[in-house]
Design a protein around this motif. Structure first.
Motif, PDB file in Angstrom:
ATOM      1  N   ALA D  96       0.819  -1.213   0.000  1.00  0.00           N
ATOM      2  CA  ALA D  96       0.000   0.000   0.000  1.00  0.00           C
ATOM      3  C   ALA D  96       0.852   1.261   0.000  1.00  0.00           C
ATOM      4  N   ALA D  97       1.886   1.292   0.797  1.00  0.00           N
ATOM      5  CA  ALA D  97       2.691   2.513   0.882  1.00  0.00           C
ATOM      6  C   ALA D  97       3.313   2.842  -0.468  1.00  0.00           C
ATOM      7  N   ASP D  98       3.914   1.822  -1.117  1.00  0.00           N
ATOM      8  CA  ASP D  98       4.535   2.061  -2.419  1.00  0.00           C
ATOM      9  C   ASP D  98       3.510   2.437  -3.483  1.00  0.00           C
ATOM     10  N   LEU D  99       2.332   1.855  -3.361  1.00  0.00           N
ATOM     11  CA  LEU D  99       1.291   2.125  -4.357  1.00  0.00           C
ATOM     12  C   LEU D  99       0.531   3.401  -4.005  1.00  0.00           C
ATOM     13  N   ARG D 100       0.897   4.016  -2.898  1.00  0.00           N
ATOM     14  CA  ARG D 100       0.276   5.261  -2.427  1.00  0.00           C
ATOM     15  C   ARG D 100      -1.247   5.136  -2.304  1.00  0.00           C
ATOM     16  N   ILE D 101      -1.664   4.022  -1.697  1.00  0.00           N
ATOM     17  CA  ILE D 101      -3.096   3.816  -1.456  1.00  0.00           C
ATOM     18  C   ILE D 101      -3.335   3.526   0.021  1.00  0.00           C
ATOM     19  N   ASP D 102      -4.570   3.763   0.428  1.00  0.00           N
ATOM     20  CA  ASP D 102      -4.992   3.435   1.783  1.00  0.00           C
ATOM     21  C   ASP D 102      -5.404   1.966   1.803  1.00  0.00           C
ATOM     22  N   PRO D 103      -4.714   1.132   2.590  1.00  0.00           N
ATOM     23  CA  PRO D 103      -5.028  -0.308   2.549  1.00  0.00           C
ATOM     24  C   PRO D 103      -6.420  -0.642   3.089  1.00  0.00           C
ATOM     25  N   HIS D 104      -7.098   0.370   3.665  1.00  0.00           N
ATOM     26  CA  HIS D 104      -8.453   0.140   4.166  1.00  0.00           C
ATOM     27  C   HIS D 104      -9.505   0.832   3.320  1.00  0.00           C
ATOM     28  N   MET D 105      -9.087   1.252   2.134  1.00  0.00           N
ATOM     29  CA  MET D 105     -10.041   1.840   1.185  1.00  0.00           C
ATOM     30  C   MET D 105      -9.831   1.228  -0.189  1.00  0.00           C
ATOM     31  N   ILE D 106     -10.035  -0.070  -0.253  1.00  0.00           N
ATOM     32  CA  ILE D 106      -9.883  -0.786  -1.522  1.00  0.00           C
ATOM     33  C   ILE D 106     -11.250  -1.300  -1.961  1.00  0.00           C
ATOM     34  N   ALA D 107     -11.712  -0.808  -3.106  1.00  0.00           N
ATOM     35  CA  ALA D 107     -12.991  -1.271  -3.655  1.00  0.00           C
ATOM     36  C   ALA D 107     -12.722  -2.248  -4.779  1.00  0.00           C
ATOM     37  N   ALA D 108     -13.369  -3.404  -4.723  1.00  0.00           N
ATOM     38  CA  ALA D 108     -13.316  -4.350  -5.839  1.00  0.00           C
ATOM     39  C   ALA D 108     -14.468  -4.011  -6.774  1.00  0.00           C
ATOM     40  N   VAL D 109     -14.140  -3.640  -8.007  1.00  0.00           N
ATOM     41  CA  VAL D 109     -15.122  -3.151  -8.977  1.00  0.00           C
ATOM     42  C   VAL D 109     -15.229  -4.157 -10.106  1.00  0.00           C
ATOM     43  N   GLY D 110     -16.298  -4.937 -10.115  1.00  0.00           N
ATOM     44  CA  GLY D 110     -16.381  -5.992 -11.114  1.00  0.00           C
ATOM     45  C   GLY D 110     -17.653  -5.970 -11.922  1.00  0.00           C
ATOM     46  N   PHE D 111     -17.566  -6.531 -13.120  1.00  0.00           N
ATOM     47  CA  PHE D 111     -18.695  -6.543 -14.048  1.00  0.00           C
ATOM     48  C   PHE D 111     -18.974  -7.968 -14.488  1.00  0.00           C
ATOM     49  N   SER D 112     -20.233  -8.342 -14.511  1.00  0.00           N
ATOM     50  CA  SER D 112     -20.634  -9.653 -15.037  1.00  0.00           C
ATOM     51  C   SER D 112     -19.850 -10.757 -14.307  1.00  0.00           C
ATOM     52  N   ALA D 113     -19.061 -11.554 -15.016  1.00  0.00           N
ATOM     53  CA  ALA D 113     -18.250 -12.560 -14.318  1.00  0.00           C
ATOM     54  C   ALA D 113     -17.272 -11.894 -13.347  1.00  0.00           C
ATOM     55  N   GLY D 114     -16.749 -10.724 -13.742  1.00  0.00           N
ATOM     56  CA  GLY D 114     -15.861  -9.985 -12.837  1.00  0.00           C
ATOM     57  C   GLY D 114     -16.612  -9.497 -11.607  1.00  0.00           C
ATOM     58  N   GLY D 115     -17.908  -9.246 -11.768  1.00  0.00           N
ATOM     59  CA  GLY D 115     -18.741  -8.892 -10.622  1.00  0.00           C
ATOM     60  C   GLY D 115     -18.923 -10.091  -9.714  1.00  0.00           C
ATOM     61  N   HIS D 116     -19.061 -11.264 -10.332  1.00  0.00           N
ATOM     62  CA  HIS D 116     -19.101 -12.499  -9.538  1.00  0.00           C
ATOM     63  C   HIS D 116     -17.816 -12.642  -8.731  1.00  0.00           C
ATOM     64  N   GLY D 135     -21.355  -4.577 -11.097  1.00  0.00           N
ATOM     65  CA  GLY D 135     -22.120  -4.217 -12.286  1.00  0.00           C
ATOM     66  C   GLY D 135     -22.665  -5.461 -12.960  1.00  0.00           C
ATOM     67  N   TYR D 136     -23.994  -5.546 -13.084  1.00  0.00           N
ATOM     68  CA  TYR D 136     -24.655  -6.711 -13.701  1.00  0.00           C
ATOM     69  C   TYR D 136     -23.878  -7.980 -13.370  1.00  0.00           C
ATOM     70  N   ALA D 137     -23.669  -8.153 -12.073  1.00  0.00           N
ATOM     71  CA  ALA D 137     -22.843  -9.262 -11.592  1.00  0.00           C
ATOM     72  C   ALA D 137     -23.650 -10.546 -11.493  1.00  0.00           C
ATOM     73  N   VAL D 138     -22.994 -11.658 -11.730  1.00  0.00           N
ATOM     74  CA  VAL D 138     -23.590 -12.970 -11.485  1.00  0.00           C
ATOM     75  C   VAL D 138     -23.401 -13.306 -10.007  1.00  0.00           C
ATOM     76  N   THR D 139     -24.481 -13.665  -9.327  1.00  0.00           N
ATOM     77  CA  THR D 139     -24.343 -14.115  -7.935  1.00  0.00           C
ATOM     78  C   THR D 139     -25.096 -15.415  -7.698  1.00  0.00           C
ATOM     79  N   LEU D 140     -26.022 -15.759  -8.606  1.00  0.00           N
ATOM     80  CA  LEU D 140     -26.827 -16.972  -8.427  1.00  0.00           C
ATOM     81  C   LEU D 140     -26.144 -18.137  -9.123  1.00  0.00           C
ATOM     82  N   GLY D 141     -25.968 -19.227  -8.408  1.00  0.00           N
ATOM     83  CA  GLY D 141     -25.307 -20.398  -8.982  1.00  0.00           C
ATOM     84  C   GLY D 141     -25.972 -20.871 -10.262  1.00  0.00           C
ATOM     85  N   ALA D 142     -27.300 -20.795 -10.309  1.00  0.00           N
ATOM     86  CA  ALA D 142     -28.022 -21.325 -11.463  1.00  0.00           C
ATOM     87  C   ALA D 142     -27.632 -20.619 -12.755  1.00  0.00           C
ATOM     88  N   THR D 143     -27.165 -19.381 -12.649  1.00  0.00           N
ATOM     89  CA  THR D 143     -26.787 -18.651 -13.862  1.00  0.00           C
ATOM     90  C   THR D 143     -25.627 -19.327 -14.582  1.00  0.00           C
TER      91      THR D 143
END
Lengths: 330, 330, 330, 330
Positions: D96-116, D135-143
């Motif tokens: 986090a320090a090298d990447l200049r990010i807050d290690p407690h402010m990380i959002a996983a942003v996914g779409f469709s399968a990436g949303g899954h 975003g239009y994420a798959v969460t149901l196994g049946a999908t």
């Protein structure tokens, strides 16, 4: 994305090129519009707050972006900075294919002194960008006087029919660069029928950049959700003149306003008068109208059809028809 | 809601009053701000498209609204229309309690000729509204000339320190009332430090009203989602100066800009110079600065503190402190 | 505008009709869409905060609006309130010409208990509105239990193919009516392929109404610019299904989703299965597909063309063509 | 900006790091929030349309962004992709320090399968991101079943009190991933009192990404200004929970909802019941209330103060006071 730093002759100004990745999945962005970002800083330095964050805001809307760190300094004549901006524009046009940009869709986006530079590029330079975005830009010579540059011209005086369309914004609370700088330049554009948008917000100090948290340097007075609308409004403006990436068409009204088009009854007098052939027809057939227009230039925005609507007796249908026929041939 | 039609002396102009219901559930709207709507129509008629729909748009944001159908006609002198507008304003102020409005929060909202009337009310009238909203308003005398009114003044020339704050919008595609009408009026407000917002959109013909489907008369060119943002932006502007219904505070910056406030190092020169005591201090202690300001009026927006920031050697801290002390006593 | 109060049989509920003026200048609004506003108040009273201000917000977008003060009270069975809502809807449809509204563009706009009433009108009533707008609406029977109404049904269970399209919003911070009420109802609409929009905002207590200052009763926690976007988003939704006043067309996708349309390879299975003829074709020609759909109802949203895209070997072109031909005849 | 490509063990997945320049002019962004972008593509590939353009949209709001090209392929078990996502998250936290990010402010942003994948990271992984954007994420196994993955779990079933807050959007016109995937996951979050926003738009096919021209691949059906609002709304959501870059504070309501806070009369029952001490107090002092809550879990969102408001006789002031005192000590 590829980041590339280019040193531009003759002053070794640094142009940082932000080139989005090409992808077979997005053939419509093989070629993108370009934002040439010119940060402010009173020609003393180039402000980071008006550099990369602005580049990113345009990239997020599909542009490739280019940040120019032009030559600055107390003793640096403004011509030298303008030389850098010209070199950057030339570089973009000459390497358009490699940079994956449309050489006819280059917007110079400048703030404060960088806005002055963008406006200078649009007026004092032979080669011009295709659009200007001017944020709290200096355009009045008098603004420079107290900073030891007593004889800068008013850029509005240099506006001609070839000045590119411009999106302009400023805040009245800006005491460093009074809004008159924006008003007078917009007025000159209006006089020349150059498409422009102008947004003056009542609240806000100098140097708001995007007016978002990320450009605020932690200062709440630099975050303003009203002013922050300038960025999406500038995107709308550029879409109005250029369209967008194969899915949005340019506004036909602006195309007509910019592009000349054919002479005729519906064309504003001011455009007709710029066309020597059409001007001759008007002068010969309607000398009294040309006289009125000379006395009252405000009316030049109207068309003959509109004028006839007000005074149908003076301008009967068959007269109009025969004039239209003549105009269509010029 | 209660709808009430009032005939105003001396011309029997009709004022339609839209008064929202009072409710114990909403004590914060017992007293509301007021929108006095002045439709356009070239002083020939009052356009319905700029009347009730505009009243409703302001009511939906908490205002009580009043539509004035002022006297019009080819032979009607503009003074007569202005007489009606003055009568309406007086009626609102005198009956504020019954109309459940704040007599110091009355915005005159006018379009085209109605915008001229609103601007006239803000400049040519002794009693003035508390804010102006001007949509593609006529302010330049020359605009009236071809309609047989050759000697109307430029309203911008009549702007003084007592002109109310103004929200102004127009479209460059308007060939009937050129945007110069808006630019010049805004420039006059800027010169007098009157808070204003100005939004000029590139696309759009004359007479867009709200630019929503409901005011389009079925004509797609009268619907424009960019231009339609003027209404919420005008609400923001009025909130900036007045606050909103007990839950939003006015912007302190605009309060200061409007209200004078105390003299000091951070107050723009232009406000100091309007205060005779402060002007005397400046003239006595910093005659060279007053000289510069006379030569370069653009600088009047800056403060002594800002000037000293540029030239710390010329204006050392103890000099500033002693001047500040003097200013604080005037 | 005309304000009219109507007493509706059999319970003497009061319907306040807000009818915008007709004008020759705006022929496209001779007939307007209608908003039937049903305020909340736990069936104990009708809240003014969800009445006239909401009516005005819809009127400002071109609607005629109608506020129903339905029968309430601890001992009032909900059926009686529903009777009032039914009577109001019937009154609107029967007097559509006089009320200058389109009898097929009536949206029931309800909040909290009023949202329950709107949803009941869309599910428990024979005659239904053409759209629902549900703000933090109660739909789960269990929500009523602690208020002494132990046996109310879950309205989601009563959704059928004839339930009208619905715009739904709520806030997670609402501890009085948990968002599950909105989620479960939306889920039922999804199951029946009824067009809906659903917006759940994280912050905000119960009863925000428009979330603007004018409905805040002076309480800052009731002003929320994020939540306030529900109103324009609801206008967008209604435009998507109905178009707008002769200048905006309905979205063809939603028309298709609502209207049935022709059977074919591109029509989702769920619509085909509702058409007995098409269902027979599927059962006969593709029994294995029907079997899969039975086991995995989630897939019913896909079309045969999409399925074939995944498995081209199983569904060759000539098979598809011959099935398409059969479908086109049902 | 610096672009860095990292190969992550054990599968050599590529993480592209977009690190904005550090600048003394902007000390408030020395440390930034992070967006870990997970493109979709049915676990067959990683879509460029949901990769760099999304990264840029978050960067323009002040984030550093990271695009993960996780392992995909017909035969690739989903566990392997999840392994990559976990590795990326660990890499971000550890550097986090090298990447200049807050290690407690990380959002996983996914779409469709990436949303899954994002949702799996928030439920099936020990180490979790700090927020999800789905975003239009798959969460149901049946999908997954028809794509040859018959035994995937429903991710909603795996939601616990430690699942991070989530911003969720989808379109009802998406026939590939039905909106039920979003509804059911949101419902699980609601059950666990995890802050979430949910926006389901009626119109729009699968895979809109930003719904802007730049992600449209030239296809107008992939541009939708209503749906495009998800991006700024997601920024608002993340600001509500984290604040923004030193100038915007987190919403105290969400902090309280997430963070526990002190027990008391105003705390929802569901939070009290998760606190063993408070649960004991409730069980001992108000066993009948605990019984009701068991029968009607919907009521758990209410507080004792709210309940007492409905039934003042059953819960008199002094009883409340004494319970409050006990609660304050747990």
């Amino acid at each position: 994305m590829e980041i590339m730093n280019v040193q531009l002759a003759p002053n070794n100004a640094r142009l940082t090129c932000y080139l989005q990745d090409k992808s077979d999945a997005m053939p419509n962005v093989d070629i993108r519009p370009a934002a040439l970002v010119l940060p402010g800083g009173g020609y003393q330095y180039c402000s980071d707050r008006e550099a990369e964050p602005v580049a990113l805001a345009y990239m997020a809307e599909g542009f490739n972006a280019f940040v120019l760190r032009y030559t600055t300094g107390m003793d640096c004549p403004l011509d030298k900075s303008l030389q850098d901006a010209r070199a950057a524009l030339a570089y973009l046009r000459q390497n358009a294919a490699d940079l994956r940009i449309d050489p006819h869709m280059i917007a110079a986006v400048g703030f404060s002194a960088g806005g002055h530079l963008a406006a200078a590029l649009g007026t004092q330079s032979e080669e011009k960008p295709d659009a200007l975005v001017l944020g709290y830009a200096v355009t009045l010579g008098a603004t420079w006087a107290p900073m030891g540059r007593p004889s800068e011209p008013n850029l509005g005086d240099l506006v001609t029919d070839t000045t590119p369309p411009a999106f302009i914004f400023a805040t009245q609370g800006d005491t460093l660069v009074p809004v008159k700088n924006s008003l007078v330049f917009a007025d000159a554009l209006a006089d020349h029928d150059i498409p422009f948008a102008l947004h003056i917000f009542p609240v806000g100090e100098h140097g708001l950049s995007l007016a978002r948290p990320c450009t605020s340097k932690g200062d709440l007075s630099k975050v303003n959700s009203d002013v922050a609308r300038w960025l999406p409004m500038s995107i709308s403006f550029l879409q109005d003149i250029w369209g967008a990436l194969g899915v949005v068409s340019p506004r036909p009204e602006l195309r007509a306003q910019m592009g000349g088009g054919k002479a005729g009854l519906d064309v504003p007098f001011k455009r007709l008068l710029k066309n020597p052939g059409a001007a001759e027809v008007l002068q010969r057939r309607l000398p009294e109208v040309v006289g009125i227009l000379r006395q009252n230039p405000l009316l030049k925005g109207a068309s003959l059809r509109q004028l006839a609507g007000f005074m149908p007796d003076a301008y009967p249908e068959d007269l109009l028809r025969s004039i239209d026929e003549e105009l269509s041939k010029v």
